[in-house]
Write a protein that holds these residues in place. Structure first.
Motif, PDB file in Angstrom:
ATOM      1  N   GLY A  34      15.688   6.826  -4.713  1.00 39.09           N
ATOM      2  CA  GLY A  34      15.160   5.620  -4.510  1.00 39.09           C
ATOM      3  C   GLY A  34      14.047   5.246  -4.800  1.00 39.09           C
ATOM      4  N   ASP A  35      12.987   5.600  -3.729  1.00 41.58           N
ATOM      5  CA  ASP A  35      11.452   5.376  -2.565  1.00 41.58           C
ATOM      6  C   ASP A  35      10.964   5.158  -3.966  1.00 41.58           C
ATOM      7  OD1 ASP A  35      12.341   5.428  -0.843  1.00 41.58           O
ATOM      8  OD2 ASP A  35      10.860   6.932   0.204  1.00 41.58           O
ATOM      9  N   ALA A  36       9.746   5.526  -3.887  1.00 34.60           N
ATOM     10  CA  ALA A  36       8.502   5.122  -5.226  1.00 34.60           C
ATOM     11  C   ALA A  36       6.722   4.872  -5.071  1.00 34.60           C
ATOM     12  CB  ALA A  36       8.576   3.688  -6.130  1.00 34.60           C
ATOM     13  N   LEU A  37       6.007   4.973  -5.533  1.00 37.63           N
ATOM     14  CA  LEU A  37       4.696   4.856  -5.490  1.00 37.63           C
ATOM     15  C   LEU A  37       4.050   4.342  -6.493  1.00 37.63           C
ATOM     16  CD1 LEU A  37       3.865   9.201  -4.433  1.00 37.63           C
ATOM     17  CD2 LEU A  37       4.049   7.317  -2.789  1.00 37.63           C
ATOM     18  N   MET A  38       3.133   3.575  -5.723  1.00 38.24           N
ATOM     19  CA  MET A  38       2.297   2.517  -7.122  1.00 38.24           C
ATOM     20  C   MET A  38       0.193   3.208  -6.460  1.00 38.24           C
ATOM     21  SD  MET A  38       1.477  -0.776  -6.614  1.00 38.24           S
ATOM     22  CE  MET A  38       3.748  -1.758  -6.361  1.00 38.24           C
ATOM     23  N   PHE A  39       0.405   3.110  -7.594  1.00 43.59           N
ATOM     24  CA  PHE A  39      -1.232   3.242  -7.767  1.00 43.59           C
ATOM     25  C   PHE A  39      -1.911   1.780  -8.726  1.00 43.59           C
ATOM     26  CE2 PHE A  39       0.782   7.629  -7.842  1.00 43.59           C
ATOM     27  CZ  PHE A  39       0.462   7.742  -6.983  1.00 43.59           C
ATOM     28  N   TYR A  40      -2.832   1.857  -8.428  1.00 46.06           N
ATOM     29  CA  TYR A  40      -3.499   0.854  -9.523  1.00 46.06           C
ATOM     30  C   TYR A  40      -5.155   0.602  -9.317  1.00 46.06           C
ATOM     31  CZ  TYR A  40      -3.927  -0.190  -3.758  1.00 46.06           C
ATOM     32  OH  TYR A  40      -3.766  -0.283  -2.557  1.00 46.06           O
ATOM     33  N   THR A  41      -5.111   0.070 -10.237  1.00 47.65           N
ATOM     34  CA  THR A  41      -7.418  -0.014  -9.824  1.00 47.65           C
ATOM     35  C   THR A  41      -8.061  -1.402  -9.277  1.00 47.65           C
ATOM     36  OG1 THR A  41      -7.656  -1.709 -12.416  1.00 47.65           O
ATOM     37  CG2 THR A  41      -6.928   0.479 -12.063  1.00 47.65           C
ATOM     38  N   ASP A  42      -8.759  -1.045  -8.623  1.00 46.81           N
ATOM     39  CA  ASP A  42      -9.235  -2.261  -7.955  1.00 46.81           C
ATOM     40  C   ASP A  42      -9.328  -3.519  -8.120  1.00 46.81           C
ATOM     41  OD1 ASP A  42     -11.529  -1.838  -9.617  1.00 46.81           O
ATOM     42  OD2 ASP A  42     -13.142  -1.826  -7.878  1.00 46.81           O
ATOM     43  N   GLY A  43      -9.164  -4.216  -9.504  1.00 43.70           N
ATOM     44  CA  GLY A  43      -9.362  -4.920 -10.636  1.00 43.70           C
ATOM     45  C   GLY A  43      -7.538  -5.918  -9.652  1.00 43.70           C
ATOM     46  N   VAL A  44      -7.028  -5.288  -9.214  1.00 43.61           N
ATOM     47  CA  VAL A  44      -6.214  -6.158  -8.618  1.00 43.61           C
ATOM     48  C   VAL A  44      -6.194  -6.594  -7.601  1.00 43.61           C
ATOM     49  CG1 VAL A  44      -2.995  -5.035  -8.469  1.00 43.61           C
ATOM     50  CG2 VAL A  44      -4.215  -3.840 -10.673  1.00 43.61           C
ATOM     51  N   VAL A  45      -6.351  -5.706  -6.726  1.00 39.54           N
ATOM     52  CA  VAL A  45      -6.377  -6.061  -5.329  1.00 39.54           C
ATOM     53  C   VAL A  45      -7.971  -7.244  -5.421  1.00 39.54           C
ATOM     54  CG1 VAL A  45      -4.838  -4.598  -4.705  1.00 39.54           C
ATOM     55  CG2 VAL A  45      -7.057  -3.766  -4.318  1.00 39.54           C
ATOM     56  N   GLU A  46      -8.905  -7.208  -5.434  1.00 39.71           N
ATOM     57  CA  GLU A  46      -9.983  -7.162  -5.213  1.00 39.71           C
ATOM     58  C   GLU A  46     -10.733  -8.427  -5.753  1.00 39.71           C
ATOM     59  OE1 GLU A  46     -12.834  -4.436  -5.407  1.00 39.71           O
ATOM     60  OE2 GLU A  46     -12.839  -3.409  -3.767  1.00 39.71           O
ATOM     61  N   LEU A  47     -11.147  -9.676  -5.123  1.00 38.65           N
ATOM     62  CA  LEU A  47     -11.590 -10.615  -5.840  1.00 38.65           C
ATOM     63  C   LEU A  47     -12.924 -10.877  -5.095  1.00 38.65           C
ATOM     64  CD1 LEU A  47      -8.319 -12.807  -6.120  1.00 38.65           C
ATOM     65  CD2 LEU A  47      -9.603 -11.604  -8.000  1.00 38.65           C
ATOM     66  N   ARG A  48     -13.634 -11.870  -5.838  1.00 38.00           N
ATOM     67  CA  ARG A  48     -14.784 -11.798  -5.061  1.00 38.00           C
ATOM     68  C   ARG A  48     -14.456 -12.974  -3.366  1.00 38.00           C
ATOM     69  NH1 ARG A  48     -19.425 -13.443  -9.267  1.00 38.00           N
ATOM     70  NH2 ARG A  48     -19.135 -11.788 -10.509  1.00 38.00           N
ATOM     71  N   ASP A  49     -13.830 -13.770  -3.185  1.00 37.04           N
ATOM     72  CA  ASP A  49     -13.566 -14.947  -2.425  1.00 37.04           C
ATOM     73  C   ASP A  49     -11.985 -13.851  -0.812  1.00 37.04           C
ATOM     74  OD1 ASP A  49     -11.239 -14.566  -4.434  1.00 37.04           O
ATOM     75  OD2 ASP A  49     -10.832 -17.131  -3.563  1.00 37.04           O
ATOM     76  N   ARG A  50     -12.125 -12.957  -1.637  1.00 40.62           N
ATOM     77  CA  ARG A  50     -11.235 -11.991  -0.670  1.00 40.62           C
ATOM     78  C   ARG A  50     -11.193 -10.698   0.048  1.00 40.62           C
ATOM     79  NH1 ARG A  50      -5.142 -12.287  -4.052  1.00 40.62           N
ATOM     80  NH2 ARG A  50      -5.501 -10.320  -5.138  1.00 40.62           N
ATOM     81  N   ASP A  51     -11.026 -10.354   1.202  1.00 43.69           N
ATOM     82  CA  ASP A  51     -11.589  -8.364   1.462  1.00 43.69           C
ATOM     83  C   ASP A  51      -9.945  -8.054   1.206  1.00 43.69           C
ATOM     84  OD1 ASP A  51      -9.336  -8.441   2.829  1.00 43.69           O
ATOM     85  OD2 ASP A  51     -10.582  -8.553   4.688  1.00 43.69           O
ATOM     86  N   LEU A  52      -9.887  -6.456   1.028  1.00 40.82           N
ATOM     87  CA  LEU A  52     -10.033  -5.924   0.239  1.00 40.82           C
ATOM     88  C   LEU A  52      -7.891  -5.693   0.940  1.00 40.82           C
ATOM     89  CD1 LEU A  52      -8.840  -2.964  -1.903  1.00 40.82           C
ATOM     90  CD2 LEU A  52      -9.985  -1.311   0.073  1.00 40.82           C
ATOM     91  N   ASP A  53      -8.010  -5.375   2.545  1.00 38.52           N
ATOM     92  CA  ASP A  53      -6.830  -5.418   2.966  1.00 38.52           C
ATOM     93  C   ASP A  53      -6.309  -6.782   2.726  1.00 38.52           C
ATOM     94  OD1 ASP A  53      -7.882  -3.561   4.324  1.00 38.52           O
ATOM     95  OD2 ASP A  53      -8.390  -4.234   6.414  1.00 38.52           O
ATOM     96  N   HIS A  54      -6.707  -7.869   2.888  1.00 40.82           N
ATOM     97  CA  HIS A  54      -6.531  -9.041   1.978  1.00 40.82           C
ATOM     98  C   HIS A  54      -4.954  -8.931   0.610  1.00 40.82           C
ATOM     99  CE1 HIS A  54      -4.939 -13.310   2.134  1.00 40.82           C
ATOM    100  NE2 HIS A  54      -5.372 -13.497   0.042  1.00 40.82           N
ATOM    101  N   GLY A  55      -5.930  -8.211  -0.833  1.00 32.80           N
ATOM    102  CA  GLY A  55      -5.438  -8.290  -1.427  1.00 32.80           C
ATOM    103  C   GLY A  55      -4.754  -7.106  -2.038  1.00 32.80           C
ATOM    104  N   VAL A  56      -4.688  -6.070  -0.672  1.00 32.19           N
ATOM    105  CA  VAL A  56      -3.257  -5.087  -0.446  1.00 32.19           C
ATOM    106  C   VAL A  56      -2.055  -5.854   0.187  1.00 32.19           C
ATOM    107  CG1 VAL A  56      -2.472  -2.659   0.336  1.00 32.19           C
ATOM    108  CG2 VAL A  56      -4.896  -2.878  -0.493  1.00 32.19           C
ATOM    109  N   ASP A  57      -2.941  -6.574   1.223  1.00 33.03           N
ATOM    110  CA  ASP A  57      -1.199  -7.357   1.417  1.00 33.03           C
ATOM    111  C   ASP A  57      -0.908  -8.598   0.537  1.00 33.03           C
ATOM    112  OD1 ASP A  57      -1.461  -6.256   4.056  1.00 33.03           O
ATOM    113  OD2 ASP A  57      -2.810  -7.895   4.809  1.00 33.03           O
ATOM    114  N   TRP A  58      -1.752  -8.483  -0.206  1.00 30.58           N
ATOM    115  CA  TRP A  58      -1.032  -9.880  -1.647  1.00 30.58           C
ATOM    116  C   TRP A  58       0.230  -8.635  -2.676  1.00 30.58           C
ATOM    117  CZ3 TRP A  58      -1.354  -9.141  -6.409  1.00 30.58           C
ATOM    118  CH2 TRP A  58      -1.422  -9.791  -7.643  1.00 30.58           C
ATOM    119  N   LEU A  59      -0.692  -8.013  -2.837  1.00 27.68           N
ATOM    120  CA  LEU A  59       0.094  -6.690  -3.714  1.00 27.68           C
ATOM    121  C   LEU A  59       1.232  -6.748  -3.691  1.00 27.68           C
ATOM    122  CD1 LEU A  59      -0.089  -5.047  -5.785  1.00 27.68           C
ATOM    123  CD2 LEU A  59      -1.728  -3.261  -5.411  1.00 27.68           C
ATOM    124  N   ARG A  60       1.652  -6.218  -2.094  1.00 28.06           N
ATOM    125  CA  ARG A  60       2.843  -5.194  -0.865  1.00 28.06           C
ATOM    126  C   ARG A  60       3.510  -6.555  -1.284  1.00 28.06           C
ATOM    127  NH1 ARG A  60       1.271  -4.201   4.782  1.00 28.06           N
ATOM    128  NH2 ARG A  60       3.712  -3.834   4.943  1.00 28.06           N
TER     129      ARG A  60
END
Length: 187
Positions: free
Chosen positions: A81-107
């Motif tokens: 029932g568990d899973a692993l997710m892999f993604y490109t930086d285009g999913v989480v990085e925007l010019r107006d937010r840092d990577l940590d904020h993008g990863v939190d948004w994705l989670r």
């Protein structure tokens, strides 16, 4: 594998021979895995019991930067029932937010998708919410099935910049990807 890829990139004459990558080894019978990350956004691990995505700690230097990249892999266990997710930086990085904020948004976005619909369309649901830009957007989920075995689900889009067409090597052949054309994982 990562060290061989790094050696290849270091031998290139171009100053633009740098890549991020993530590599995973999974025992499909036991669920044990090892993730090696070379400058790529962190993998996420879905814990079914807690219904949450947890950031994996594997980290390392991008490939093609130094002769001996510092790679710190992680090991873990995928319970049924568990899973692993892999993604490109285009999913989480925007010019107006840092990577940590993008990863939190994705989670949070991926958690809502899994809780609502399971893993069937999580990649599609997440990518529909990612703003279009000039960066690749792809997401893959490796799910450990409750009855054993695993299933790979993914979806992506790549955008080629007008002045720099992107060419990708796929199974020994060069293929050009046009903006908006889906990338599908081949199993």
């Amino acid at each position: 594998m990562m060290r061989a890829a790094n050696s290849f990139l270091m031998r290139q004459d171009s100053g633009e021979s740098i890549a991020t990558a993530v590599h995973i080894l999974v025992d499909l019978e036991t669920g044990e895995y090892m993730i090696t990350n070379a400058g790529h956004p962190p993998a996420l691990h879905w814990h079914a019991e807690e219904e949450s995505w947890v950031v994996d700690d594997a980290q390392g230097t991008a490939l093609g930067v130094v002769d001996e990249p510092d790679l710190q892999p992680t090991q873990g266990m995928l319970a049924p029932g568990d899973a692993l997710m892999f993604y490109t930086d285009g999913v989480v990085e925007l010019r107006d937010r840092d990577l940590d904020h993008g990863v939190d948004w994705l989670r949070e976005t991926a958690r809502a998708a899994v809780v609502t619909n399971g893993f069937d369309k999580v990649a599609t649901q997440v990518l529909r919410r990612v703003p279009r830009g000039d960066d690749d957007r792809a997401l893959v989920v490796l799910e450990r099935l409750p009855e054993g075995g695993a299933r790979l689900r993914g979806r992506g889009r790549t955008t080629a910049l007008p002045d720099e067409p992107s060419a990708y090597r796929h199974r020994g052949r060069h293929q050009r990807r046009r903006a908006g054309r889906p990338l599908r994982p081949r199993l």
